[in-house]
Design a protein around this motif. Structure first.
Motif, PDB file in Angstrom:
ATOM      1  N   PRO A 117       0.853  -1.197   0.000  1.00 53.23           N
ATOM      2  CA  PRO A 117       0.000   0.000   0.000  1.00 53.23           C
ATOM      3  C   PRO A 117       0.888   1.245   0.000  1.00 53.23           C
ATOM      4  O   PRO A 117       1.897   1.289   0.706  1.00 53.23           O
ATOM      5  CB  PRO A 117      -0.801  -0.114   1.296  1.00 53.23           C
ATOM      6  N   LEU A 118       0.484   2.221  -0.809  1.00 54.81           N
ATOM      7  CA  LEU A 118       1.301   3.429  -0.975  1.00 54.81           C
ATOM      8  C   LEU A 118       1.561   4.129   0.354  1.00 54.81           C
ATOM      9  O   LEU A 118       2.644   4.654   0.583  1.00 54.81           O
ATOM     10  CB  LEU A 118       0.569   4.394  -1.930  1.00 54.81           C
ATOM     11  N   SER A 119       0.571   4.136   1.218  1.00 55.93           N
ATOM     12  CA  SER A 119       0.756   4.754   2.537  1.00 55.93           C
ATOM     13  C   SER A 119      -0.035   3.952   3.553  1.00 55.93           C
ATOM     14  O   SER A 119      -0.745   3.012   3.206  1.00 55.93           O
ATOM     15  CB  SER A 119       0.257   6.199   2.535  1.00 55.93           C
ATOM     16  N   LEU A 177      15.053 -10.760  -1.740  1.00 56.54           N
ATOM     17  CA  LEU A 177      14.358 -12.002  -1.385  1.00 56.54           C
ATOM     18  C   LEU A 177      13.920 -12.781  -2.625  1.00 56.54           C
ATOM     19  O   LEU A 177      13.380 -13.876  -2.519  1.00 56.54           O
ATOM     20  CB  LEU A 177      13.129 -11.690  -0.516  1.00 56.54           C
ATOM     21  N   GLY A 178      14.159 -12.199  -3.809  1.00 60.00           N
ATOM     22  CA  GLY A 178      13.806 -12.899  -5.044  1.00 60.00           C
ATOM     23  C   GLY A 178      12.323 -12.850  -5.376  1.00 60.00           C
ATOM     24  O   GLY A 178      11.855 -13.631  -6.213  1.00 60.00           O
ATOM     25  N   THR A 179      11.568 -11.945  -4.750  1.00 61.24           N
ATOM     26  CA  THR A 179      10.123 -11.840  -5.030  1.00 61.24           C
ATOM     27  C   THR A 179       9.907 -11.245  -6.419  1.00 61.24           C
ATOM     28  O   THR A 179      10.280 -10.097  -6.659  1.00 61.24           O
ATOM     29  CB  THR A 179       9.440 -10.946  -3.972  1.00 61.24           C
ATOM     30  N   PRO A 180       9.303 -11.995  -7.349  1.00 61.42           N
ATOM     31  CA  PRO A 180       9.285 -11.523  -8.745  1.00 61.42           C
ATOM     32  C   PRO A 180       8.297 -10.392  -9.021  1.00 61.42           C
ATOM     33  O   PRO A 180       8.500  -9.633  -9.963  1.00 61.42           O
ATOM     34  CB  PRO A 180       8.911 -12.768  -9.547  1.00 61.42           C
ATOM     35  N   PHE A 181       7.226 -10.288  -8.229  1.00 62.22           N
ATOM     36  CA  PHE A 181       6.204  -9.286  -8.541  1.00 62.22           C
ATOM     37  C   PHE A 181       5.886  -8.409  -7.340  1.00 62.22           C
ATOM     38  O   PHE A 181       5.923  -8.868  -6.201  1.00 62.22           O
ATOM     39  CB  PHE A 181       4.908  -9.960  -9.009  1.00 62.22           C
ATOM     40  N   GLY A 182       5.581  -7.144  -7.649  1.00 52.88           N
ATOM     41  CA  GLY A 182       5.089  -6.240  -6.623  1.00 52.88           C
ATOM     42  C   GLY A 182       3.758  -5.660  -7.079  1.00 52.88           C
ATOM     43  O   GLY A 182       3.565  -5.405  -8.272  1.00 52.88           O
ATOM     44  N   ILE A 183       2.854  -5.510  -6.144  1.00 52.57           N
ATOM     45  CA  ILE A 183       1.584  -4.848  -6.452  1.00 52.57           C
ATOM     46  C   ILE A 183       1.499  -3.591  -5.605  1.00 52.57           C
ATOM     47  O   ILE A 183       1.623  -3.655  -4.380  1.00 52.57           O
ATOM     48  CB  ILE A 183       0.385  -5.778  -6.144  1.00 52.57           C
ATOM     49  N   THR A 184       1.351  -2.448  -6.262  1.00 56.04           N
ATOM     50  CA  THR A 184       1.190  -1.199  -5.524  1.00 56.04           C
ATOM     51  C   THR A 184      -0.286  -0.819  -5.484  1.00 56.04           C
ATOM     52  O   THR A 184      -0.970  -0.893  -6.499  1.00 56.04           O
ATOM     53  CB  THR A 184       1.962  -0.053  -6.210  1.00 56.04           C
TER      54      THR A 184
END
Lengths: 654, 654
Positions: free
Chosen positions: A544-546, A588-595
């Protein structure tokens, strides 16, 4: 690997720091000072390992319908005596009597000769040629602490290079000769060393309260599979060929482990025993893999003291006879495909054939998949044709038949020796041992029967020893008759051969860390572990952005969709900047991020970020999660999976 | 369980035969004569175990976001000395000096008293009351071979019953007293026995080539989790409470294992260590489970020599104080839900509280999930509140802090002892040991500091021992000052308490076999293993009606759809009758059968058969596979999953 990934030179120190900081692994019992060769996997290491195993299970066990078994690690002495491990599962060690230090002989010779070659190069003023890899080696290996710039005679340089190319093939006495000839001493003190002695690498223990049953921790998972052969064949409705498989821990009491995760005393193995007709080692699916191109280091090249690789398809390798047979070839290709799938760099993978003096006497052929790391080329998977050795020795020792009985397409007439036992006389003569003596006689091979027939004919009796009966046994023609007869046979009996692909999971995992670790050229402190989505510990970081509570409903909604699709994810709602949160997860090798931002609250749209390129796209929750699923589990590329989503570049969060 | 399933009385012999015939498991090293307490899992046992573990991982680790770790089995002496296992992980054994036989003392007392009670009942003519279970026990237990019909005095009957209700709570000397008092001898010879002596149950080995580092195979997976506490807390971004978890093999060198899969020397465990604030053992999700109804056997009932169960909700159990706290209660309810999900019969599951004399001195409360089998009630899951014991003892031994530091909502003023060290003087005085001495001083608790302050004030010096330093250490006020000071603190430091749910996977698996095994009343030779579809080794058996090649394309098509949906299946195209093929798979616990007939070739329709009811429905390939998927993985019942399919009854295949 894209160019950007190799711009910053690889540093093992940085990798080690990241792996420890992010608790991929840690020395076991660290607060007690640790025990060398023992490591614990923390949450990301453990999840990565579980995903590699899951992929292995699908790639091998499910795909080939293998029979998985789970056998005990505790193994009685007798079994490992028969298999040869009690006598031969050993390394050679040299002691410094003065300091009490213990060295593994082959490693010591290798390191000392390598350091002398390096010193020679320096003396010749060609130090610039020294590879980065060697620099790194110097750091690791504490035995040889200092490289002395001493020029060697040209002939000695050639000898050293020749020895190093064959270092895996020397016996203990040969290593002793090299130590004497080249005056190899304790590198830190210069003191003399004892000649190499054998040290058995199995951990010993006692089973039961009386302490009388000696046992070991298994050095491999294979023996349990061999001992269950008859049950497995029956379970498979007597159909051949078939394979069993096993995943579990094995143990080696290493003399002096110091190569991190590459040389450990307790390790996870995955082993396949493929049982095959010795007269027909073809494979039904060989054609599916025949065009797979591989890099080979065959034995004749090594025996000539060379190391250059030969590139050809597995079809060509089998056709030319370099690889012994199609089943062996099939597994070599499948091993390659598996390794690539989980993140091995194909440019740093070779198949090295065992040299004649390195291979067990019974083996028909043996190839190791070796991965190139900062420690050099490391054996990670073995793939051997062990012929009928294992089943034969256990059958001979226990007098249990471990064979396949197959109806012949048409009956054949054979001449063979047959044994005729006067059973009624055995009871009175041998009492409780009668069964064992009978079983021994009935378990003899044709070859042995021929000898016994001759002995019986010549001397009127045969004498022999049966395990577990102390006395020598003597039988005359009243008890036993052996004759060559002609029979029409409808059944063919044979001992299957075994093709054994054997995986060291921990070594593969560490090599992948090295192959996929890099630093962003724009900021070398920001390192990335490019684990393939399929095996990455966590697939998605939710950001989450904030900390504004308005964003919470969207976080919950995305979480629910990810949970429903069984996609492992983590939420990071800490107060760190988005860039910092992503940086942590790159490690940590996490391939995706969701903002999730304030637009998300309005229209349910979210941003998806790809770890390696830091590219971003925008779309609905459903479309984004579908893209993640396709890329992670359904073999889509980033471009394919996100083709319908909107590129998102206005608001850089890095 | 429906009535039809219990019509035919349970027979352990039949179950054992099925489990061995279908290679669920087998004695390890059987062709070498076997080793008691060691078993191998064959393909269906191994698959069932893998599915149970997969369900456990989802039910606990994923659902609660636990941190999974994989720690080594090899464990150095020092760690297990500190944990208490070297001194206390033992059973009591009695030797018969004449025959050399060794008995486990508590088991011997239990069996002899039980057999005497049984003889008493026979003598009193109430043999008819003897339960089926006891009949079965007689068969298993070879120690007491014969029940003698001897009437006992009424008072002795009462004493025996009272002892048996508390049999798990006696110490070795108490068992010795019972043996003497009731004249318990070697059941087979009547010969006298030595008094009980302790036998440590850990397998010992030596680590490294010098043989000087003594180690053991871990008796549980917990220690690795405790030792990594600081790293786990950091990985969890310092957030409390949290849990770690571990799945792996552990070892117990049982004195005389003979209860099949229930008492083995090497076994799979799944353990959770939930770290919680000692001042707040509430649980965020307690309300979700508070209405779960359970059967309890609390300690006061047992201590009164009784065994009747109390049924109430976990909410009531915690509210009444019977279960110590909400976190413990939450896990007890979650354990229940897990066990039911994988096939445990809720009528044969109870939670038994440890009695005061049975529980470790440090534990706040402890409950075992016990499953009823033909061997009696068997402890399968432990759920203990271990307070701060484990972290405290390792912290004290290593002088490493294993604590949580938490910002206080507002600062507090405290009086406390503080120690002031003249660091500069430590180096010259203690040289290489300086760090260890400092660390020891800084690790003292408030209580210890109070004592040291007094000693320093009284005698002008303090003397103490630091592990790993041979000499006694003496320091005067030049080196160290200890004073009570008043401080404003912003941080609270505490050692977390540990709630530990600990699962013996093998025991659970065996109990489920017993709970789900039955014979068809219409033909007792046809037995069924009603494993829930979720955990069944194979989900579907594919049966072409005949070997006619016309059916092959449909077989291939159905296989492809099942493979795509990742549903494990087997094809049986043998020439056996359809009834025989299904009977075999009923024993393997395969919940669904798909029959492919000549109609299938025409219209792509297939028949689906349910194992327990043998009901059949017909539908398209897609609809049938969807029904299988919903019932297996999405919690639908048979009626729900097949609501839209056509019942199929015309053509009986049984």
């Amino acid at each position: 690997m894209s160019t950007s990934k190799t711009t910053v030179p690889f540093s093992r120190d940085s990798l080690d720091q990241v792996l420890k900081r992010r608790f991929f692994f840690a020395p076991a019992f660290e607060i007690y000072g640790g025990v060398s060769g023992l490591y614990d996997y923390g949450p990301p290491g453990c999840a990565f390992q579980a995903n590699v195993i899951d992929t292995w299970r699908k790639h091998f066990i499910l795909e080939e319908d293998m029979l998985e078994v789970d056998c005990t690690m505790l193994t009685p002495h007798e079994v490992l005596k028969t298999s040869g491990h009690v006598d031969k599962f050993a390394d050679w060690m040299c002691k410094d009597l003065k300091t009490g230090e213990i060295f593994r002989a082959d490693h010591l010779v290798e390191e000392v000769l390598e350091s002398r070659l390096k010193g020679d190069k320096e003396a010749r003023g060609i130090a610039a040629e020294v590879k980065e890899e060697d620099e790194d080696k110097k750091k690791r290996k504490k035995k040889v602490k200092e490289i002395k710039a001493v020029k060697l005679p040209d002939s000695e340089v050639a000898e050293y290079e020749n020895i190093l190319a064959q270092i895996d093939g020397f016996s203990g006495p040969q290593l002793g000769e090299l130590i004497t000839k080249y005056n190899i001493t304790n590198p830190s003190t210069g003191g003399p060393l004892e000649l190499p002695v054998e040290f058995n690498l199995m951990f010993e223990t006692a089973i039961g309260p009386s302490g009388q049953l000696k046992g070991y921790l298994r050095p491999e998972t294979a023996q349990g599979q061999f001992l269950n052969f008859n049950k497995l064949l029956e379970f498979n409705n007597e159909k051949m060929p078939f394979a069993s498989a096993s995943i579990g821990k094995s143990f080696r009491n290493e003399i002096s482990p110091r190569a991190g995760l590459l040389r450990v005393r307790e390790f996870l193995m995955a082993e396949i025993e493929h049982f095959v007709d010795p007269d027909d080692k073809s494979h039904a699916k060989f054609d599916v893999v025949k065009d797979v191109k591989l890099k080979f280091l065959p034995k004749d090249v090594q025996e000539a003291g060379q190391t250059e690789l030969i590139e050809k398809t597995i079809g060509e390798a089998v056709a030319s006879g370099m690889v012994d047979n199609k089943t062996l070839g099939y597994f070599i290709a499948r091993i390659y495909q598996f390794l690539i799938k989980i993140g091995v760099d194909s440019n740093r993978l070779r198949f090295r054939q065992h040299m004649s003096n390195e291979m067990a006497h019974y083996a028909a052929d043996c190839w190791d998949a070796e991965l190139q790391t900062s420690y050099g080329w490391v054996e990670c998977v073995g793939c051997a044709d062990r012929s009928a050795y294992d089943l034969s020795v256990h059958a001979a020792r226990t007098n249990e038949k471990l064979i396949v009985r197959q109806p012949l397409p048409e009956p054949v007439t054979v001449e063979k020796y047959e044994i005729d036992i006067a059973k009624k006389k055995f009871g009175p003569k041998f009492r409780k041992d009668a069964g064992a003596v009978e079983k021994w006689l009935l378990a003899r091979t044709q070859c042995e029967l021929e000898d016994l027939a001759k002995e019986l004919a010549d001397s009127g009796k045969i004498t022999f020893k049966v395990d577990a009966i102390p006395e020598q046994i003597e039988l005359d023609t009243d008890f036993v008759k052996i004759a060559k007869v002609t029979r029409t046979e409808h059944i063919r009996e044979y001992t299957p051969n075994v093709i054994e692909p054997s995986f060291g999971i921990g070594r593969i995992i560490y090599s992948i860390f090295e192959h996929q670790f890099w630093a962003r050229p724009e900021d070398e402190a920001r390192s990335v572990l490019s684990l393939p989505p399929l095996v990455a510990p966590t697939k998605v970081l939710l950001v989450p952005l904030s900390s504004n509570p308005e964003l919470q409903p969207v976080v919950k909604k995305v979480s629910a969709v990810l949970k429903k699709e069984l996609i492992p994810f983590k939420i990071d709602d800490s107060s760190a900047s988005i860039g910092k949160r992503y940086a942590r997860n790159d490690e940590l090798g996490t391939p995706f991020g969701i903002t999730i931002d304030f637009e998300s609250v309005k229209d349910n749209s979210i941003t998806l970020r790809e770890r390696d390129s830091t590219k971003q796209v925008r779309g609905s929750i459903e479309d984004i999660v579908r893209a993640i699923k396709e890329i992670t589990y359904e073999d889509s590329t980033w471009s394919e999976g996100t083709a319908k989503l909107t590129p998102f570049e206005t608001q850089s969060t890095e």
